[in-house]
Design an enzyme around this catalytic site. Structure first.
Site, mmCIF file in Angstrom:
data_model
loop_
_atom_site.group_PDB
_atom_site.id
_atom_site.type_symbol
_atom_site.label_atom_id
_atom_site.label_comp_id
_atom_site.label_asym_id
_atom_site.label_seq_id
_atom_site.Cartn_x
_atom_site.Cartn_y
_atom_site.Cartn_z
ATOM 1 N N VAL A 131 0.836 -1.204 0.000
ATOM 2 C CA VAL A 131 0.000 0.000 0.000
ATOM 3 C C VAL A 131 0.866 1.248 0.000
ATOM 4 O O VAL A 131 0.592 2.240 -0.689
ATOM 5 C CB VAL A 131 -0.957 0.002 1.215
ATOM 6 N N ALA A 132 1.971 1.195 0.776
ATOM 7 C CA ALA A 132 2.872 2.344 0.864
ATOM 8 C C ALA A 132 3.538 2.637 -0.470
ATOM 9 O O ALA A 132 3.782 3.793 -0.817
ATOM 10 C CB ALA A 132 3.940 2.085 1.930
ATOM 11 N N GLU B 62 -1.128 6.548 -3.677
ATOM 12 C CA GLU B 62 -2.574 6.681 -3.842
ATOM 13 C C GLU B 62 -3.029 8.124 -3.959
ATOM 14 O O GLU B 62 -4.121 8.412 -4.453
ATOM 15 C CB GLU B 62 -3.321 5.989 -2.681
ATOM 16 N N ASP C 284 -5.848 28.721 -37.355
ATOM 17 C CA ASP C 284 -6.616 29.480 -38.325
ATOM 18 C C ASP C 284 -5.947 30.845 -38.491
ATOM 19 O O ASP C 284 -5.207 31.289 -37.608
ATOM 20 C CB ASP C 284 -8.058 29.629 -37.798
ATOM 21 N N ASP D 160 -12.826 28.001 -35.872
ATOM 22 C CA ASP D 160 -14.004 28.746 -35.443
ATOM 23 C C ASP D 160 -15.267 28.360 -36.212
ATOM 24 O O ASP D 160 -16.353 28.741 -35.838
ATOM 25 C CB ASP D 160 -13.775 30.261 -35.581
ATOM 26 N N ASN E 48 7.954 7.007 -0.850
ATOM 27 C CA ASN E 48 7.475 5.628 -0.713
ATOM 28 C C ASN E 48 8.621 4.626 -0.798
ATOM 29 O O ASN E 48 8.655 3.631 -0.058
ATOM 30 C CB ASN E 48 6.439 5.330 -1.791
ATOM 31 N N GLU F 40 10.571 4.354 2.424
ATOM 32 C CA GLU F 40 9.907 3.500 3.410
ATOM 33 C C GLU F 40 10.198 2.029 3.126
ATOM 34 O O GLU F 40 10.497 1.247 4.033
ATOM 35 C CB GLU F 40 8.392 3.755 3.380
ATOM 36 N N ASN G 155 2.323 7.787 4.976
ATOM 37 C CA ASN G 155 1.728 8.117 3.676
ATOM 38 C C ASN G 155 0.651 9.191 3.810
ATOM 39 O O ASN G 155 0.541 10.084 2.968
ATOM 40 C CB ASN G 155 1.111 6.866 3.046
#
Length: 843
Positions: A280-281, A285, A327, A585, A651, A654, A679
């Site tokens: 998850v870390a 997210e 244009d 346009d 992350n 960690e 986190n």
């Protein structure tokens, strides 16, 4: 369905459709035709249900990854973390749904362009009917102000002009004819036809309807609109590739760490929890939320520079643009016909020249707003005299309106005759020329000299009008020639130069003639040595998309184009690997706008069709607004990349901290709940504040990123690993100091490591910028929101050490003052190393 009525006589078409020129269709014929051809309306193909569009938003790799992370969080009873992930998924899904659902409204706007009623000849007399009941074979009765309800072949006209800018891109009203044209004549030059959705400027006409509904030119555009597939943006492609990389990396990390822990004899359940927490870390997210908010804040900033964003992802896509197809009229130019030069036969002829320009003129000025033919309005503005007084002093007795055959306009006054028109005609009709001695005979030699001057003005893209004055048409004195065009906006040359400096190729695409387009393109710097090719619609007819792709780098101008040509250009450029921004346009631009990576509609001159098909609307119609928007897009991408670098460095640090502690057989430095807390406290506020960073210096001096370049390149991956190791080193420095200071107290050392990792990540956020703080210390104060986010997160981290609930859940206690000192020093170490590296490598 008839696609070549311009190449057939009106009589032939009437015989085909059973129409009488003076009677039109009768009621029975009209009813049979309505049954055969159907109503004159634009039909829609079967649309995708809204719920399918909504479900499509939740089928990306990143959504799958975040969903897995949310499920794991709920299983581990981390309801707050799991709920936050679910909210992010929902927000992104809703935004994507609204963007895609909105795109289906372009055809509705196309339908609104047709007039509800029109006049036709039925049963031998004029009749007012609903436009939906018009059928092939009907004879339209047209006059100034009418919106034309169907495609028709002209067979009777009187001083008839039509504004076709919405369909063909032609900036000036088109003077129509009835003669048969060559089969190969392209749409912009089919002057003997009128088309649905265009409008009558002046005069009257009768036209035989040959196509209605989906068979008309506007219907054909509707069909093309329905079949243009939605384009994925570069950001979406990069995020998809990045998500797939993260999925495999996350699974590999979690598997390796759990496997090593079990092999060392650590508890299976505790290692599984640690592996899941690390998985998850490892997933940032907060990234979708940060990316969405960065884009949303960019939308707000772009609104301030008059760029209204309708598709969120297009903000970043504009920053990745490699080609801008623009244009001409109103975007590069003023959309205001102006007398650029007046070639007088002699300075003494000036007053007579201006008098003729005012008197032989049907236009009027009201508070500088011109009403009438744009070229006549330009002459009035150039005259700069009291127009009302002048016209009262020389009242008009009679007139000869301008006629395409005569190529002149004549007005008779008490004091003489004023004539203006095509230089060739006026020079031919004039018998004298003004000089210092007054009127002298106009010789053939003088005529040739003036023909050469006219050709020179025409070579510069100007339209020329000659003036003459005399006592009668047999005694005209030639006065000079006015060169009229739509001048480029003052700021455009600099904006084009900035595009070229930024590696962006600019292509002018216009309905105007090649000479006019080339002249403007050369004046503003689009047409130059490196981009010197100009093409026309006729050229594109003969070219394949592959051939266009091969020449893409050289093309500077494309003139006289039809709607399918613009689509072909965009597809050819995309085939060459370009990220294409297309401006437009008119109705004729809608298909190409939808096909382009970024469709940019004009807010002032643009039709509703073009706006609905676009991603961005320019509220001021200026080209330099596009350039400013490109700069903003690049800033946004840079900030999203900074956020990803920050999140991944944090992350990964960690993951490395846990991984190294397991390899060294140390007690768990981080427990699963601490990982989830880190986190939460470090990912959201600092990463979001990065979205407010100002543009990096020299942002428009670099080439656009390749479409294949990922958000994270190989160089970035090396930097992420390096910075992760540096942050992890700071954590272990604090850990071993604590073990020494507290005589082997592993619990205390783990707590200090936890605080150090949080603060190290918060301090590190300033190091994802390009420049070193040692060289540019002022950048530290450029984003006060970032400093506030860091300060708030640090305060939150310190505060939880005094809250019993957090003390119990995260296994922490308040630190002593000297311990906080060590934590801060160890946390600053990675940032100092990162800043030193930037300082050294910037040389």
């Amino acid at each position: 369905m008839n696609r070549n009525p311009h190449a057939a006589s009106a009589e032939h078409l009437m015989n085909e459709l059973g129409t009488l020129p003076e009677g039109g269709l009768n009621d029975r014929q009209a009813a049979l035709a309505l049954e055969k051809y159907g109503a004159n309306v634009l039909e829609e193909t079967e649309t995708v249900p809204w719920w399918k569009i909504l479900l499509r938003q939740f089928t990306t790799s990143m959504v799958y990854l975040l969903t897995a992370a949310a499920i794991i969080s709920f299983v581990m009873k981390e309801t707050l973390d799991g709920s936050a992930i679910v909210v992010v998924i929902i927000i992104n899904g809703v935004i994507g749904f609204l963007t895609e659902y909105r795109a289906e409204r372009a055809l509705q706007a196309l339908k609104a362009m047709t007039s509800p009623h029109c006049r036709v000849l039925r049963n031998g007399r004029p009749a007012l009917i609903q436009s939906k009941d018009v059928v092939p074979g009907d004879i339209l009765i047209l006059e100034a102000g009418d919106v034309i309800p169907a495609d028709g072949r002209l067979f009777k006209i009187s001083n008839f002009m039509v504004n076709e800018a919405a369909l063909t891109g032609e900036s000036m009203p088109i003077e129509k004819i009835t003669e048969t044209l060559a089969y190969e004549t392209l749409l912009p030059d089919r002057k003997n036809c009128v088309y649905a959705g265009t409008s009558v400027v002046k005069g009257t006409a009768r036209a035989l309807v040959f196509n209605t509904g989906m068979d008309s030119e506007i219907g054909r555009i509707g069909k093309m609109l329905q079949h243009v597939a939605a384009q994925s943006t570069p950001l979406e492609e990069r995020l998809a590739r990045f998500s797939q990389f993260l999925i495999w990396a996350t699974l590999a990390i979690a598997t390796i760490i759990v496997g090593i822990g079990i092999f060392q004899g650590r508890g299976f359940v505790s290692m599984l929890e640690t592996g899941i927490a690390l998985a998850v870390a490892a997933v940032p997210e907060g990234l979708p939320f940060v990316a969405t908010m960065t884009l949303a804040l960019g939308v707000h900033r772009m609104a301030k520079i008059n760029a209204l964003v309708r598709n969120l992802a297009s903000v970043e896509t504009l920053g990745s643009t490699t080609v801008i197809c623009t244009d001409k009229t109103g975007t590069l130019t003023m959309n205001n016909m102006t007398v650029r030069t007046a070639e007088l036969v002699h300075p003494l002829a000036s007053s007579l020249f201006l008098r003729t320009a005012v008197l032989c003129n049907d236009a009027v000025l009201s508070k500088d707003e011109g009403i009438g033919d744009p070229m006549e309005v330009a002459l009035l503005r150039y005259a700069g005299e009291d127009i009302v007084s002048l016209r009262k002093s020389f009242p008009r007795i009679k007139e000869e309106p301008f006629d395409s055959q005569a190529m002149r306009m004549v007005t008779w006054h008490e004091n003489g005759v004023a004539v203006k028109g095509a230089p060739e005609r006026i020079l031919n009709d004039s018998s004298a020329i003004w000089s210092e001695e007054g009127a002298i005979p106009l010789t053939e030699e003088s005529r040739e000299e003036w023909y050469a001057k006219v050709r020179e003005l025409a070579s510069k893209g100007m339209r020329t009008i000659a003036m003459a004055w005399g006592s009668s048409l047999e005694d005209l004195v030639f006065l000079g020639v006015a060169g009229i065009d739509d001048p480029p906006r003052e700021e455009v040359p600099e904006a084009v130069s900035l595009c070229h400096k930024a590696g962006i190729h600019v292509i002018m695409i216009t309905g105007d003639h090649r000479v006019t387009a080339e002249a403007i393109a050369q004046e503003i710097g689009i047409l130059k040595d490196t981009h010197k090719t100009s093409l026309t619609g006729a050229d594109l007819e003969r070219m394949s998309e592959d051939e266009i792709a091969a020449q893409a780098g050289q093309v500077a101008v494309v003139a006289r184009v039809a709607p399918e040509h613009k689509l072909k250009i965009v597809k050819g450029l995309q085939k060459a690997g370009e990220v294409v921004a297309m401006t437009g346009d008119g109705v004729n631009d809608a298909v190409a706008l939808k096909q382009a990576d970024v469709g940019i509609a004009m807010g002032i001159q643009g039709t509703e069709v073009s706006k609905e098909a676009s991603d961005i609307i320019l509220q001021d119609d200026r080209f330099n607004t596009i350039v400013e928007a490109v700069k903003e897009g690049r800033r946004i991408f840079d900030n999203i990349r900074k956020a990803i670098l920050f999140l991944l460095c944090c992350n990964m640090s960690e993951v490395l901290t846990v991984f190294i502690s397991i390899i060294m057989k140390l007690p768990a430095i981080l427990i699963p709940l601490q990982i989830l807390w880190i986190n939460l406290v470090t990912d959201v506020l600092p990463a979001l504040a990065l979205s407010l960073d100002s543009a990096e210096p020299g942002i428009m001096d670099r080439k656009p990123k390749s479409r294949d370049e990922g958000i994270i390149t190989g160089t970035h991956k090396i930097l992420i690993l390096f910075y992760s190791v540096v942050i992890t080193s700071g954590v272990f420095a604090a850990y071993y100091w604590s073990l020494w200071y507290h005589k082997g107290d592993f619990v205390r050392a783990t707590e200090i490591s936890f605080h150090t990792l949080v603060l190290a990540q918060l301090f590190f956020v300033v190091s994802v910028r390009k420049q070193s703080l040692f060289r540019y210390p002022s950048q530290l104060w450029q984003n006060l929101w970032l400093l506030c986010g860091i300060a708030l997160s640090i305060s939150l981290q310190i505060s939880i050490t005094y809250i019993p609930l957090f003390q119990e859940v995260l296994r922490i206690v308040p630190l002593q003052l000297e311990e906080w000192g060590i934590v801060f020093c160890a946390a600053l170490l990675p940032t100092l190393i990162a800043q030193l590296r930037k300082f050294i490598t910037e040389f």
